[in-house]
Design a protein around this motif. Structure first.
Motif, PDB file in Angstrom:
ATOM      1  N   ARG A  89     -48.332   6.150 -31.372  1.00 16.09           N
ATOM      2  CA  ARG A  89     -47.687   5.212 -32.286  1.00 16.09           C
ATOM      3  C   ARG A  89     -46.784   4.178 -31.608  1.00 16.09           C
ATOM      4  N   ALA A  90     -46.458   4.356 -30.337  1.00 16.85           N
ATOM      5  CA  ALA A  90     -45.505   3.452 -29.689  1.00 16.85           C
ATOM      6  C   ALA A  90     -46.212   2.225 -29.115  1.00 16.85           C
ATOM      7  N   PHE A  91     -45.467   1.101 -29.063  1.00 18.83           N
ATOM      8  CA  PHE A  91     -46.001  -0.168 -28.586  1.00 18.83           C
ATOM      9  C   PHE A  91     -45.126  -0.702 -27.448  1.00 18.83           C
ATOM     10  N   THR A  92     -45.666  -1.666 -26.733  1.00 19.59           N
ATOM     11  CA  THR A  92     -44.884  -2.419 -25.745  1.00 19.59           C
ATOM     12  C   THR A  92     -44.424  -3.705 -26.411  1.00 19.59           C
ATOM     13  N   LEU A  93     -43.100  -3.855 -26.579  1.00 16.48           N
ATOM     14  CA  LEU A  93     -42.560  -4.979 -27.355  1.00 16.48           C
ATOM     15  C   LEU A  93     -41.298  -5.529 -26.687  1.00 16.48           C
ATOM     16  N   PRO A  94     -40.968  -6.819 -26.935  1.00 15.30           N
ATOM     17  CA  PRO A  94     -39.770  -7.440 -26.331  1.00 15.30           C
ATOM     18  C   PRO A  94     -38.511  -7.123 -27.133  1.00 15.30           C
ATOM     19  N   VAL A  95     -38.064  -5.890 -27.078  1.00 12.45           N
ATOM     20  CA  VAL A  95     -36.919  -5.453 -27.872  1.00 12.45           C
ATOM     21  C   VAL A  95     -35.611  -5.486 -27.091  1.00 12.45           C
ATOM     22  N   LYS A  96     -35.691  -5.704 -25.791  1.00 15.40           N
ATOM     23  CA  LYS A  96     -34.491  -5.713 -24.972  1.00 15.40           C
ATOM     24  C   LYS A  96     -33.815  -7.084 -25.036  1.00 15.40           C
ATOM     25  N   PRO A  97     -32.581  -7.180 -24.549  1.00 15.41           N
ATOM     26  CA  PRO A  97     -31.918  -8.488 -24.490  1.00 15.41           C
ATOM     27  C   PRO A  97     -32.752  -9.504 -23.717  1.00 15.41           C
ATOM     28  N   ASP A  98     -32.660 -10.770 -24.127  1.00 19.31           N
ATOM     29  CA  ASP A  98     -33.445 -11.859 -23.524  1.00 19.31           C
ATOM     30  C   ASP A  98     -34.940 -11.624 -23.674  1.00 19.31           C
ATOM     31  N   GLU A  99     -35.298 -10.863 -24.728  1.00 17.68           N
ATOM     32  CA  GLU A  99     -36.701 -10.604 -25.067  1.00 17.68           C
ATOM     33  C   GLU A  99     -37.478  -9.965 -23.922  1.00 17.68           C
ATOM     34  N   GLN A 100     -36.812  -9.093 -23.178  1.00 14.90           N
ATOM     35  CA  GLN A 100     -37.506  -8.327 -22.149  1.00 14.90           C
ATOM     36  C   GLN A 100     -38.273  -7.194 -22.814  1.00 14.90           C
ATOM     37  N   TYR A 101     -39.417  -6.864 -22.212  1.00 15.91           N
ATOM     38  CA  TYR A 101     -40.304  -5.885 -22.835  1.00 15.91           C
ATOM     39  C   TYR A 101     -39.894  -4.449 -22.490  1.00 15.91           C
ATOM     40  N   GLU A 102     -40.030  -3.572 -23.474  1.00 13.28           N
ATOM     41  CA  GLU A 102     -39.876  -2.129 -23.299  1.00 13.28           C
ATOM     42  C   GLU A 102     -41.245  -1.507 -23.534  1.00 13.28           C
ATOM     43  N   GLN A 103     -41.574  -0.498 -22.729  1.00 11.70           N
ATOM     44  CA  GLN A 103     -42.939   0.015 -22.731  1.00 11.70           C
ATOM     45  C   GLN A 103     -43.275   0.856 -23.956  1.00 11.70           C
ATOM     46  N   TYR A 104     -42.373   1.715 -24.407  1.00 14.21           N
ATOM     47  CA  TYR A 104     -42.674   2.616 -25.522  1.00 14.21           C
ATOM     48  C   TYR A 104     -41.660   2.382 -26.632  1.00 14.21           C
ATOM     49  N   VAL A 105     -42.095   1.682 -27.685  1.00 18.40           N
ATOM     50  CA  VAL A 105     -41.219   1.319 -28.793  1.00 18.40           C
ATOM     51  C   VAL A 105     -41.862   1.758 -30.102  1.00 18.40           C
ATOM     52  N   PHE A 106     -41.115   2.508 -30.915  1.00 15.17           N
ATOM     53  CA  PHE A 106     -41.558   2.820 -32.267  1.00 15.17           C
ATOM     54  C   PHE A 106     -41.153   1.650 -33.164  1.00 15.17           C
ATOM     55  N   MET A 107     -42.132   0.990 -33.762  1.00 18.70           N
ATOM     56  CA  MET A 107     -41.861  -0.133 -34.651  1.00 18.70           C
ATOM     57  C   MET A 107     -42.268   0.261 -36.073  1.00 18.70           C
ATOM     58  N   PRO A 108     -41.295   0.559 -36.933  1.00 26.34           N
ATOM     59  CA  PRO A 108     -41.611   0.959 -38.304  1.00 26.34           C
ATOM     60  C   PRO A 108     -42.521  -0.038 -39.003  1.00 26.34           C
ATOM     61  N   PHE A 109     -43.400   0.477 -39.824  1.00 27.71           N
ATOM     62  CA  PHE A 109     -44.444  -0.236 -40.565  1.00 27.71           C
ATOM     63  C   PHE A 109     -45.602  -0.652 -39.657  1.00 27.71           C
ATOM     64  N   MET A 110     -45.308  -1.211 -38.517  1.00 31.04           N
ATOM     65  CA  MET A 110     -46.365  -1.662 -37.613  1.00 31.04           C
ATOM     66  C   MET A 110     -47.289  -0.508 -37.231  1.00 31.04           C
ATOM     67  N   ASP A 111     -46.727   0.688 -37.054  1.00 30.88           N
ATOM     68  CA  ASP A 111     -47.533   1.833 -36.635  1.00 30.88           C
ATOM     69  C   ASP A 111     -48.251   2.509 -37.801  1.00 30.88           C
ATOM     70  N   MET A 112     -48.100   1.960 -39.015  1.00 23.40           N
ATOM     71  CA  MET A 112     -48.786   2.540 -40.167  1.00 23.40           C
ATOM     72  C   MET A 112     -50.136   1.859 -40.422  1.00 23.40           C
ATOM     73  N   ILE A 113     -50.438   0.819 -39.642  1.00 28.53           N
ATOM     74  CA  ILE A 113     -51.736   0.140 -39.755  1.00 28.53           C
ATOM     75  C   ILE A 113     -52.722   0.855 -38.832  1.00 28.53           C
ATOM     76  N   ASN A 114     -53.782   1.368 -39.399  1.00 26.05           N
ATOM     77  CA  ASN A 114     -54.729   2.171 -38.635  1.00 26.05           C
ATOM     78  C   ASN A 114     -55.590   1.296 -37.722  1.00 26.05           C
ATOM     79  N   HIS A 115     -56.151   1.947 -36.701  1.00 27.22           N
ATOM     80  CA  HIS A 115     -56.938   1.243 -35.671  1.00 27.22           C
ATOM     81  C   HIS A 115     -58.418   1.190 -36.024  1.00 27.22           C
ATOM     82  N   HIS A 116     -59.020   0.051 -35.764  1.00 27.62           N
ATOM     83  CA  HIS A 116     -60.482  -0.083 -35.801  1.00 27.62           C
ATOM     84  C   HIS A 116     -60.843  -1.332 -35.020  1.00 27.62           C
ATOM     85  N   TYR A 117     -62.053  -1.323 -34.435  1.00 27.80           N
ATOM     86  CA  TYR A 117     -62.438  -2.507 -33.661  1.00 27.80           C
ATOM     87  C   TYR A 117     -62.752  -3.691 -34.577  1.00 27.80           C
TER      88      TYR A 117
END
Length: 793
Positions: free
Chosen positions: A450-478
């Motif tokens: 469920r975790a994503f890589t997102l720019p959640v740190k100061p100055d929009e730096q990326y963090e590797q494992y981020v739980f983003m509510p709602f975003m992780d409720m969308i299921n995967h398909h190609y």
């Protein structure tokens, strides 16, 4: 006469491993120390079972009383039947055939007796008691100590006595407790290893599989995950053998001491839960309210609901999953949600602890720290709707690991389980909020699924494992329609937009990336039928593929079959000559310059249509959905045939494909039937498919196929045949066939509960992760079978 290394029969397995560099069989001299000294034993006992009268100093004194009494008893003992060599040294060890250090037995029996006596005192309120005698040390206490010493020495080895042997009633509890204490210590030692006995055995088996070497960093699905980059050197392999022997020894000792059959399953069972709030919208409504409070906007054309997913194939059944559904038509480019980066949950709180773990470990620990806060957590409504269980193979019991059957995935799965265990022991109790191992394992599955890589740190730096509510409720398909990968973060917010038009009532999918079924199976707990990004590596590298190829298509060393030395020398010379000529073609293939056929071009266009036109492609000996073979793979094998023909010509050997074939007749009439006969012939060979040219039977059928092909395309045809033979070789190595797996999947307990057919008789219920495992391996075998069917057509 070959030389044989001799060693002293009194040498232990440990000494032989350390000083002689190999792993010997367990002998009667082998021992394993459970504690360093008496202080270590008392500290562990006090921590595990509690100190006597909650007093560690009293506990240590009682243990020393037991040692003193037994030592004195031994010095006065005249009985010749007593083996002094085993009883005279205090080393807290267990040995072969159930031997247990008498001092260790005496200490634990004495502690159990004293603890029991003091507990009885407190319950009955006695003033003059055994408890006081223990504290003050009297003649009565000395008599008790001598009775325990006598009883201890009456049992030379635990498994040589009758388990139902009568013991003095006043001491029976003490010795049963001593046995339980020793068994608990052995169990603790076994649990301290990052892998169990079965997993080590599977690792040894997997290390010998041909498709495990030369994994490049850029090919990894998770570059920071250390388990994927571990490879076994000779010394690693030797150490693994020794570790396996130690665990086998400890497991056998458990059986001997407990007088029971060996119990190999020492993995904690995970209770299978369900998603909280299913059928009850209370938790979901609280989550939606929390989203509104935190400026996380969701389009009113969407709803989060439980969806009844229809079966993907004839084996799956309808399943209820939570997902995103359109309440009205949604146009391409329309905003589905706006997510402020401030609601992301990641490892950004200040908790001191270990620095020797990976980023996903910290993310899992952070989730647990928030979970333990309950309603006081800022993410409480979000955590409340997380699933309690995912059917990933991480939950397979050790004896079920071979159900996977695909060795590369078995190896990675074992390494994942090992990494989870190791990180759990390295993280501090403060970091884990005193979470249990099963709770930590749940948190890790949440991170990977469920975790994503997102720019959640100061100055929009990326963090590797981020739980983003709602975003992780969308299921995967190609075939996804929700897009965030192409959207930049503006003003601290990430927008999810509709990639294509969505019709009312449709489930809205997102893409987690071009993931193979291996990756989805391991980390997400599902697989996709007809997954266009699935792949099956047939070898670990081109060099490995060519070594196999040379062994398959050359017979110039057959004359030395009876002379192993000359045969080996001939094979090395052949390989070196062949490899020197193939280095340039391999380098060209690895650069991606191989000519691309129509089917490969169609696959690339399909990937582009799915939004992955810039998919990083790494040429390799791999097959893809639809029986498509990597063009670089075909190019290497095709060049190999041309090189072999040149080598035969240089050695004055006639080519098996150079003569005309008048009897072959019309190609369309002969080619297909001859191919069927050739493959059927190959399957009957005892050394399938090696030794292809050793006999005339199979080659005659193959000759009919090849010689009807134009000379310019014969090498490519033989390259395809080689790939097919490799696929059939791998398929023949599986313990179950495609049809047997199909029968297993059809005999689903839930389906059979409504049927009375003969195939449903005696069907046993299996866990959802085991059922998924069987479906995964079935789909893997179908991919391997597809190139075979495609060639026959």
């Amino acid at each position: 006469m070959p030389l044989a290394a001799e060693y002293d029969a009194s040498s232990t397995m440990r000494d032989i491993f350390i000083f002689r560099g190999f792993v010997a069989k367990i002998n009667h001299q082998d021992k394993f120390s459970l504690f360093h000294d008496i202080q270590d034993a008392v500290d562990w006992y006090s921590s595990t079972f509690g100190a006597v009268n909650n007093n560690r100093y009293l506990t240590l004194r009682i243990a020393r009383d037991a040692v003193r009494t037994l030592t004195a008893y031994l010095s006065n003992q005249e009985t010749t039947s007593l083996d002094r060599s085993n009883a005279s040294e205090m080393n807290f060890s267990i040995g072969a055939n159930g031997f247990v250090d008498h001092y260790m037995t005496s200490i634990f029996a004495t502690l159990s007796y004293a603890k029991h006596a003091l507990t009885e005192d407190m319950i009955e309120g006695r003033i003059t008691s055994v408890g006081l005698i223990v504290k003050n040390g009297t003649t009565r206490w000395e008599r008790i100590l001598q009775s325990i010493a006598t009883e201890t020495l009456s049992r030379y080895r635990w498994n040589m006595m009758d388990c139902k042997k009568h013991i003095d009633s006043s001491l029976e509890f003490a010795f049963k407790s001593a046995k339980t204490t020793i068994l608990q210590r052995i169990h603790t030692v076994l649990q301290s290893f990052s892998t169990d006995l079965s997993e080590d055995q599977y690792l040894l088996d997997a290390a010998g599989w041909e498709g495990l070497n030369n994994v490049e960093d850029e090919q990894l699905a998770c570059p920071s995950c250390r388990w994927q980059t571990e490879q076994l050197s000779f010394y690693d392999y030797l150490a693994l053998q020794y570790r396996l022997s130690v665990k086998t020894f400890l497991s056998e000792m458990t059986s001997a001491i407990s007088c029971e059959a060996n119990k190999t399953d020492d993995i904690s069972k995970l209770g299978l839960g369900t998603r909280p709030g299913e059928g009850d919208n209370g938790a979901l409504q609280r989550f939606l309210g929390w989203c509104a409070e935190h400026d996380l906007t969701i389009s009113d054309r969407l709803t989060i609901t439980d969806i009844l997913v229809p079966p993907q194939d004839e084996f799956s059944r309808p399943a209820k999953v939570r997902g995103l559904v359109a309440l009205a038509d949604i146009h391409q480019g329309e905003t589905l949600s706006s997510l402020p980066m401030t609601v992301g949950l990641f490892n950004n709180d200040s908790v001191s602890g270990s620095s020797a773990v990976d980023a996903w470990d910290y993310a899992a620990a952070r989730l647990l720290r928030e979970k333990v806060k309950g309603n006081e957590s800022n993410w409480a409504p979000y955590i409340a709707i997380l699933p309690e269980y995912l059917p990933t193979p991480i939950h397979l019991e050790s004896r079920e690991l071979l159900e996977v059957q695909w060795w590369p995935v078995i190896r990675e799965l074992i390494q994942v389980r090992k990494a989870i265990k190791e990180s759990y022991t390295k993280l501090s109790p403060n970091e884990l909020s005193l979470a249990s191992y099963n709770e930590y394992k749940w948190a890790v599955t949440m991170v990977h699924s469920r975790a994503f890589t997102l720019p959640v740190k100061p100055d929009e730096q990326y963090e590797q494992y981020v739980f983003m509510p709602f975003m992780d409720m969308i299921n995967h398909h190609y075939h996804y329609k929700a897009d965030w990968m192409s959207q930049p973060v503006w003003d601290g917010k990430l927008e999810i937009t509709a990639r294509r038009t969505v019709k009312k009532g449709e489930e809205i999918f997102a893409s987690f990336g071009p993931r193979t079924n291996d990756n989805l199976f391991l980390y997400y707990g599902f697989v996709l039928e007809d997954n266009p990004f699935d792949a099956v590596p047939l070898f670990g590298s081109f060099e490995e593929a060519l070594r196999w190829f040379v062994g398959l298509w050359t017979d110039n060393c057959a004359d030395f079959a009876k002379n192993q030395v000359k045969a080996s020398r001939c094979q090395r010379k052949t390989w070196q000559n062949f490899w020197n000529r193939m280095k340039n073609p391999v380098e060209e293939a690895e650069s991606g310059s191989a000519a691309q056929g129509r089917d490969w071009g169609e696959l690339l266009n399909y990937w582009a249509d799915l939004g992955f036109q810039f998919l990083p492609y790494q040429p390799g000996p791999t097959i893809y959905p639809g029986g498509i073979i990597d063009p670089s793979f075909l190019a290497v094998f095709s060049s190999s045939f041309e090189v072999l023909e040149t080598m035969r010509k240089d050695d004055g050997i006639d080519s098996p494909w150079s003569d005309p074939c008048p009897e072959c007749g019309n190609h369309s009439a002969v080619g297909s039937s001859a191919m069927h006969k050739f493959l059927a012939c190959i399957e009957k060979q005892s050394s399938f498919p090696r030794g292809l040219l050793d006999g005339p039977t199979c080659q005659s059928e193959l000759t009919k196929v090849v010689l009807k092909e134009e000379k310019l395309t014969r090498a490519m045809l033989l390259a395809r045949i080689s790939v097919v033979l490799r696929c059939k070789e791998i398929l023949s190595s599986f313990p179950t066939t495609i049809s047997e797996d199909r029968d297993l999947l059809k005999a689903d307990p839930d389906t059979c509960s409504q049927e009375t057919s003969a195939s449903c008789q005696n069907v046993q219920s299996v866990s959802s992760h085991l059922q998924l495992t069987r479906r995964y391996r079935y789909m893997k075998k179908l991919m391997l079978q597809t190139p075979v069917d495609k060639l026959l057509k």
